[in-house]
Design an enzyme around this catalytic site. Structure first.
Site, PDB file in Angstrom:
ATOM      1  N   LYS A 119       0.844  -1.206   0.000  1.00 32.07           N
ATOM      2  CA  LYS A 119       0.000   0.000   0.000  1.00 32.07           C
ATOM      3  C   LYS A 119       0.873   1.247   0.000  1.00 32.07           C
ATOM      4  CE  LYS A 119      -1.135   0.570   4.969  1.00 32.07           C
ATOM      5  NZ  LYS A 119      -0.977   2.018   5.185  1.00 32.07           N
ATOM      6  N   SER A 120       2.062   1.180   0.587  1.00 31.63           N
ATOM      7  CA  SER A 120       2.959   2.337   0.577  1.00 31.63           C
ATOM      8  C   SER A 120       3.337   2.717  -0.846  1.00 31.63           C
ATOM      9  CB  SER A 120       4.218   2.037   1.390  1.00 31.63           C
ATOM     10  OG  SER A 120       3.912   1.821   2.743  1.00 31.63           O
ATOM     11  N   ARG A 152       1.880   6.085  -3.680  1.00 35.57           N
ATOM     12  CA  ARG A 152       2.785   6.928  -4.444  1.00 35.57           C
ATOM     13  C   ARG A 152       2.557   6.811  -5.948  1.00 35.57           C
ATOM     14  NH1 ARG A 152       4.713   5.601   0.406  1.00 35.57           N
ATOM     15  NH2 ARG A 152       6.280   6.916   1.437  1.00 35.57           N
ATOM     16  N   SER A 198      13.074   6.504   9.012  1.00 38.67           N
ATOM     17  CA  SER A 198      12.226   5.827   8.013  1.00 38.67           C
ATOM     18  C   SER A 198      12.634   6.236   6.605  1.00 38.67           C
ATOM     19  CB  SER A 198      10.742   6.136   8.252  1.00 38.67           C
ATOM     20  OG  SER A 198      10.302   5.603   9.473  1.00 38.67           O
ATOM     21  N   ASP A 200       6.984   0.102  11.498  1.00 43.37           N
ATOM     22  CA  ASP A 200       5.849  -0.790  11.239  1.00 43.37           C
ATOM     23  C   ASP A 200       6.175  -2.247  11.522  1.00 43.37           C
ATOM     24  OD1 ASP A 200       4.128   1.249  10.601  1.00 43.37           O
ATOM     25  OD2 ASP A 200       4.399   1.080   8.441  1.00 43.37           O
ATOM     26  N   LYS A 203       0.185   6.395  15.872  1.00 40.89           N
ATOM     27  CA  LYS A 203      -0.368   5.593  14.777  1.00 40.89           C
ATOM     28  C   LYS A 203      -1.868   5.398  15.001  1.00 40.89           C
ATOM     29  CE  LYS A 203       3.440   4.677  12.404  1.00 40.89           C
ATOM     30  NZ  LYS A 203       3.576   4.971  10.961  1.00 40.89           N
ATOM     31  N   ARG A 233       0.738   2.665  19.530  1.00 46.32           N
ATOM     32  CA  ARG A 233       1.126   1.296  19.201  1.00 46.32           C
ATOM     33  C   ARG A 233       2.143   0.693  20.158  1.00 46.32           C
ATOM     34  NH1 ARG A 233       1.790   0.624  12.972  1.00 46.32           N
ATOM     35  NH2 ARG A 233      -0.476   0.875  12.949  1.00 46.32           N
TER      36      ARG A 233
END
Length: 416
Positions: free
Chosen positions: A22-23, A27, A188, A302, A329, A333
């Protein structure tokens, strides 16, 4: 409606295909919607987050049609005004807020769940310093007016890589050159690399500098014709963890040279003591004698839920640090991972920026997903090593990123 699912102890093992990332889908959809010609995206499975981005891009004037294999994206003229429903997708809001500003669309973004409480500073201030006016008409909406101008943008690298990616997607469309300067080291980084890769595939060049990037104005997004969304390492990490703690699992469709930072999952499971092998795009993990490790999760936040589960099944103590951003998040989390594992018989302590996990045997019990897809998945996979049944409250949370999770879980339960 909250769904409860009771899972009786049973090993997980077998072979499964990774779902699309999904990342990367976010994009590629955005770049395709900004391009000069139609683009066909291969993305055979979607999710609530991906659909949120497609829905907002449609509000921006693109025509996006779901096909048997993915999406057909037809760019269109941007409207003067738009209402964009982001659902609970932080990526959608943080990417498209700067994009709407660069296009000059008077946009009201609608936010759901915890997204309304997740921070937009310092992106908010940088947009306002460069031609935009932002407001909160209601607690669950954000309005952006004006048109983004180029110039020098300064952002901390340790708050959200999504702010950086949003500006990288937007600034090529401004009328003057820009420079994006990081005031602290980037965390990240893999997610920013994915954004740069998407820009490159659509003909947009961004120059790396010592402390950030230089973005030429007036860039032309050029359709690449067709693109395929690669397999998702983030969600695959739950199946790979099952291989480490339960019985062998092979996940196919995982690019070993992916820009996704979460491809580190395989190497980290090997550090725990699992047996990991790779053949082409297939990664196989087999149980081994797991031992606690020290882990800095700064670039892979993640992965904390599945790796915390591995740690709960390992000998000794694991300390996961550098994960303070997990507090903002879908749930806090750090607390929700600890709560889920402790509810199942684990021994986890929340640290200011991470978790301390004392390994041992999980027993079973009731875990609340707290409306967080990754907590629901953690609890489900944990059931494979519990002595008693596991009840997952809020099991529908997986729909945010992985609607087919329970179907694939059943497939691996059967060992297929």
């Amino acid at each position: 409606m909250r769904m409860e699912r009771t899972i009786f102890p049973h090993k997980l093992g077998g072979r499964i295909a990774a779902i699309p990332s999904k990342s990367q889908a976010h994009r590629l959809l955005i770049c395709a919607a900004l391009a000069d010609e139609p683009t066909a995206l291969t993305c055979p499975e979607n999710s609530q987050d991906i659909e949120a981005t497609a829905r907002c891009l449609t509000a921006f004037g693109a025509a996006i049609r779901r096909t048997e294999t993915g999406y057909a994206v037809q760019p269109a003229q941007a409207p003067e005004r738009a209402e964009a429903d982001c659902g609970e997708s932080g990526s959608t809001l943080r990417f498209l807020l700067p994009v709407a500003a660069a296009l000059g669309i008077d946009t009201t973004f609608r936010l759901h769940g915890r997204l309304a409480a997740r921070p937009l500073s310092p992106l908010w201030e940088e947009l306002e310093a460069h031609g935009c006016a932002l407001s909160r008409p209601t607690p669950d909406t954000v309005r952006c007016t004006g048109r983004l101008t180029g110039g020098v943008f300064r952002l901390s690298g340790n708050i959200s890589s999504q702010f950086i990616s949003g500006l990288l997607l937007a600034l090529p469309m401004t009328r003057t050159d820009s420079e994006l300067v990081l005031t602290t080291p980037l965390e990240s980084a893999g997610y920013v690399d994915m954004t740069l890769d998407a820009l490159h595939r659509f003909g947009v060049r961004v120059e790396c500098t010592q402390n950030g990037w230089r973005i030429p104005a007036g860039a032309h997004y050029a359709s690449c014709g067709a693109a395929e969304v690669e397999g998702d390492w983030s969600n695959a990490a739950f199946w790979l963890t099952a291989g480490a703690i339960s019985s062998p699992v092979t996940v196919t469709g995982l690019a070993p040279d992916s820009r996704q930072g979460d491809r580190a999952a395989a190497a980290i499971l090997a550090r725990f003591g699992a047996e990991v092998s790779t053949e082409g795009d297939a990664v196989t993990v087999r149980p081994g004698r797991l031992r606690g490790i020290e882990l800095n999760a700064r670039d892979i936040p993640d992965l904390v839920p599945p790796l915390a589960l591995a740690a709960a099944c390992a000998e000794g103590t694991t300390r996961i640090l550098g994960a303070e951003r997990l507090r903002i998040k879908e749930s806090d989390r750090l607390r929700s991972v600890a709560a889920a594992l402790n509810a199942l018989g684990g021994d986890v302590r929340v640290l200011p920026d991470g978790l301390e996990i004392h390994g041992g045997a999980l027993t079973g019990g009731t875990a609340d997903a707290q409306n967080d897809h990754r907590i629901a998945m953690l609890a489900a996979v944990a059931a494979s090593v519990c002595a008693e049944p596991v009840r997952v409250c809020g099991a529908e949370a997986v729909n945010k990123s992985y609607p087919g999770f329970w179907k694939d879980f059943t497939q691996l339960t059967k060992g297929d």
